[in-house]
Design a protein around this motif. Structure first.
Motif, PDB file in Angstrom:
ATOM      1  N   HIS A  26       0.833  -1.215   0.000  1.00  0.00           N
ATOM      2  CA  HIS A  26       0.000   0.000   0.000  1.00  0.00           C
ATOM      3  C   HIS A  26       0.860   1.254   0.000  1.00  0.00           C
ATOM      4  CE1 HIS A  26       0.999  -0.253   4.214  1.00  0.00           C
ATOM      5  NE2 HIS A  26       0.486   0.947   4.411  1.00  0.00           N
ATOM      6  N   LYS A  77      -4.642  -1.149  -2.767  1.00  0.00           N
ATOM      7  CA  LYS A  77      -5.576  -0.306  -2.007  1.00  0.00           C
ATOM      8  C   LYS A  77      -6.954  -0.946  -2.009  1.00  0.00           C
ATOM      9  CE  LYS A  77      -7.525   4.300  -1.707  1.00  0.00           C
ATOM     10  NZ  LYS A  77      -7.693   5.602  -2.299  1.00  0.00           N
ATOM     11  N   THR A  82     -10.958  -0.306  -1.326  1.00  0.00           N
ATOM     12  CA  THR A  82     -12.001   0.715  -1.226  1.00  0.00           C
ATOM     13  C   THR A  82     -13.282  -0.001  -0.818  1.00  0.00           C
ATOM     14  OG1 THR A  82     -10.958   1.945  -3.024  1.00  0.00           O
ATOM     15  CG2 THR A  82     -13.221   2.533  -2.469  1.00  0.00           C
ATOM     16  N   GLN A 110     -17.449   0.155   0.378  1.00  0.00           N
ATOM     17  CA  GLN A 110     -18.697   0.899   0.283  1.00  0.00           C
ATOM     18  C   GLN A 110     -19.330   0.998   1.674  1.00  0.00           C
ATOM     19  OE1 GLN A 110     -19.415   2.259  -2.655  1.00  0.00           O
ATOM     20  NE2 GLN A 110     -17.544   1.265  -3.361  1.00  0.00           N
ATOM     21  N   THR A 117     -10.500   3.613   9.271  1.00  0.00           N
ATOM     22  CA  THR A 117      -9.470   3.508   8.248  1.00  0.00           C
ATOM     23  C   THR A 117      -8.873   2.103   8.198  1.00  0.00           C
ATOM     24  OG1 THR A 117      -8.936   5.829   8.585  1.00  0.00           O
ATOM     25  CG2 THR A 117      -7.297   4.509   7.443  1.00  0.00           C
ATOM     26  N   GLY A 158     -16.623  -4.174  -1.335  1.00  0.00           N
ATOM     27  CA  GLY A 158     -15.551  -3.297  -1.752  1.00  0.00           C
ATOM     28  C   GLY A 158     -14.737  -3.873  -2.885  1.00  0.00           C
ATOM     29  N   ARG A 216      -7.705  -3.011  -5.317  1.00  0.00           N
ATOM     30  CA  ARG A 216      -6.996  -2.667  -6.566  1.00  0.00           C
ATOM     31  C   ARG A 216      -5.519  -2.921  -6.340  1.00  0.00           C
ATOM     32  NH1 ARG A 216      -4.866   2.038  -9.543  1.00  0.00           N
ATOM     33  NH2 ARG A 216      -5.322   1.673 -11.732  1.00  0.00           N
ATOM     34  N   SER A 273      -8.640  -5.300 -10.456  1.00  0.00           N
ATOM     35  CA  SER A 273      -9.527  -5.071  -9.323  1.00  0.00           C
ATOM     36  C   SER A 273     -10.172  -6.389  -8.930  1.00  0.00           C
ATOM     37  CB  SER A 273     -10.618  -4.060  -9.688  1.00  0.00           C
ATOM     38  OG  SER A 273     -10.038  -2.795  -9.911  1.00  0.00           O
TER      39      SER A 273
END
Length: 165
Positions: free
Chosen positions: A71, A82, A84, A86, A95, A138, A141, A155
């Motif tokens: 990362h 990374k 991500t 929802q 975090t 999520g 990536r 992804s």
């Protein structure tokens, strides 16, 4: 009238038309080829304490023979791994916490060290959740590389399923 008959009739009208033999390029009804995935996600059900800060673990494994940038890659030219996520009803996610990467260098330039993940790695997701069963969706990536080349970024869909009691 069949397409072949229509084409033949149309070509009769065009002087100097060249007819090329038909070429089979594939079966349109066949499933699309699956793109290679370099990272696997193990969606394991987890149980946390309702209303209290808890940490969910997202377990990934990089396919043997490959590594992905961590990362925090050592160069801005490298694409970081990374996740991500929802928003999910009844879940307050904090975090994401990534593991430290491993130092890696290529044989053609041993002086340059990269920060990568290889093998198994776990990403931690601190949450506070209401009682009940929850699903947080999520995307991870990443960019995978082997000892000779790096490949286009990919992804991976991620579903974190857990119960707060």
């Amino acid at each position: 009238m069949r397409f072949g008959a229509i084409l033949a009739a149309w070509l009769l009208v065009l002087p100097g038309a060249v007819v090329l033999p038909a070429q089979q390029v594939g079966n349109l009804d066949a499933p699309a080829p699956k793109t290679k995935s370099y990272v696997v996600y193990a969606a394991e059900p987890q149980v946390v304490v309702a209303g209290k800060r808890s940490v969910l673990e997202l377990n990934f494994r990089v396919v043997d023979g490959f590594h992905v940038n961590s990362h925090t890659p050592k160069s801005e030219l490298l694409i970081p791994t990374k996740i991500t996520l929802q928003p999910a009803a009844g879940v307050k996610a904090e975090t994401v916490e990534y593991p430290a990467g491993q130092s890696y260098s290529f044989s053609f330039d041993p002086s340059e060290k990269l920060d990568v993940y290889s093998g198994a790695f776990t990403v931690k997701l601190p949450v506070v959740a209401e009682a009940g069963t929850h699903t947080v969706e999520g995307t991870l990536r990443y960019q995978a590389c082997d000892h000779a080349a790096c490949y286009p970024p990919k992804s991976l869909t991620v579903q974190v399923i857990f119960t707060a009691k």
